[in-house]
Design a protein around this motif. Sequence first.
Motif, PDB file in Angstrom:
ATOM      1  N   ARG A  75       0.425  -1.350   0.050  1.00  0.00           N
ATOM      2  CA  ARG A  75      -0.142  -0.527   0.078  1.00  0.00           C
ATOM      3  C   ARG A  75       1.353   1.604   0.484  1.00  0.00           C
ATOM      4  O   ARG A  75      -0.079   2.233  -0.015  1.00  0.00           O
ATOM      5  CB  ARG A  75      -0.856  -0.110   0.966  1.00  0.00           C
ATOM      6  N   GLY A  85       2.488   4.032  -1.422  1.00  0.00           N
ATOM      7  CA  GLY A  85       2.391   4.477  -3.116  1.00  0.00           C
ATOM      8  C   GLY A  85       3.626   4.182  -3.987  1.00  0.00           C
ATOM      9  O   GLY A  85       3.317   3.472  -4.765  1.00  0.00           O
ATOM     10  N   SER A  99      12.581   7.011  -5.812  1.00  0.00           N
ATOM     11  CA  SER A  99      11.638   7.702  -4.026  1.00  0.00           C
ATOM     12  C   SER A  99      12.057   5.848  -2.963  1.00  0.00           C
ATOM     13  O   SER A  99      11.863   5.387  -2.126  1.00  0.00           O
ATOM     14  CB  SER A  99       9.828   6.954  -4.061  1.00  0.00           C
TER      15      SER A  99
END
Length: 406
Positions: free
Chosen positions: A100, A102, A241
Motif C-alpha cells: 500500500r 505509494g 523514492s
Amino acid sequence: MKRRTEITAPVRLALSDLLLLGLTRLRTRPLRAALSALGISIGIATVVVVTGIPASSQQAVMDELANLGPDLLRAAAVPDQSHSDTPAGLPEASIGMAGRIGPVQETSGVANVHAGVRRTDKVDSTGTGITVLAAKPNLLPLLGAKIHSGTFLTTANEHFPTVVLGAKAATWLGITDLPPGQPKPRILLDDTWFTVVGILARSPLAPDVEQSVLVGWDAAKTTLAFDGRPSVVYVRATDTSLEDVRAVLGRTLNPEQPGLVQVSRPSEALAAQRITQNAFSTLFLGLAGVALLVGGIGVANTMVISVLERRREIGLRRALGANRGQIRGQFLTESVVLCTIGGLLGAVLGILGVIGYANSQGWPVVIPANALLAGVGASIVVGVLAGVYPAVRASLLTPTEALAAD
C-alpha cells in the motif's frame, strides 16, 4: 683572392634510418633481445590483467544488478529480546501493508517454518544447515532469480506438497538436476514427504534463499503448522523514492514495534564486495609497477653491456663522420624499440589472460582502453629512461678511445 670557409652542418639521420639501426642489433642478438623484453612484457601483461579482470568482474556484477534491479529492499524480522522464546516474525498482513506504500511496485515474502529437512527417513534432520521457507509464487521474478532445473512454485502447485530447492540446498541434498521424463525426487520436511519440482540458480541478492527449501505458502499452513507470519518481506520500489520507502517500511510492516524490523538494501553488500576487489587491484598494480621497474633495469643493463661490446663499432662510426647526436639517437632508439616490442607483446599476453579468465568465469570481457594505452606508453617511457645513460655514454666516446679498446 680569399678562400671561403664552408661549415658543413651535421647530417641528421631520418627516422627510418634510426629505426633500421635500432632493429639491426635486435636481429643480430635475438635471444638477448627477447630476454630483455621479457621483463617489460611481464610488467605490461600484469598491468592489463589486474585492470582487465576487475573491470570484467565489475561489468558482470553491474549486468547482474541491472537484471535484478538496484530498487530492492529487504525487511527482516528481528527477534524480540524480551520474549526470547518467541520466533521472530512480522504481522501476517505485513506483505499486503507494504504494497500500500505509494512508490512500491511489488512485494513478496518468505517465512521460516522451522521444519527439519531430510533426504531420507534413514537419517536425522538435525544439523543440516538447511532452512525451510514458505514462499509466494511471485518471489522468483521479484528477486530476479532464475530456475536452474524444473519449475518454480505456481498457483497450481503451491497448495500441494511440492518444494523448490535453493542452489546451495540442492548441492547439500545431492539433488543438482531434474532430468525431464524421470521421476521427481522427494525429501522429508518433518515427517511429510514433499516432491522436488525445481532447483534455483544462484541468487546473489538472496543468500538466505540459496540455502533453503521453498514450500508453497498454503501448503506450509496445512502440513507444517505454519502460522502465516512472514520473517522477511521483499519490496521493489521506484529508484527515486527508494530511500523514502526505506524510511517508512519498518513502521508500515510492524506499526507496534518498528524497532524489530531491519531494513537493508542487498545490492549494498555487492557494492562493498567491489570496494574490496578494488583494494586488491591497487595492490596488484603496485606489483605490476615493480615488474616494470625490474624490466627497465634489465633493458638498461643490456644497453650498457651493448655499449661496452660495441666500442669499436662506435669508434668506426665516429671516424667515418657520425656525430655524438647520431650515436645517442642510435642507442636510444634501440632501447625504445626493445621496450616497445616488449610492451606490445605484454599487452597481447595480458589481453589473452583477461579473455581466458573472464570466459572461465562466465563474465563479459572488458579491457579498459586506458590500461592498454598506459601500459604501452609506460613501456616506451621505460625504454627512454633505460636508454638515456647508455646512449650518453656511447656518444661521449672519442674515435681514438673507441678504436683503441681491447
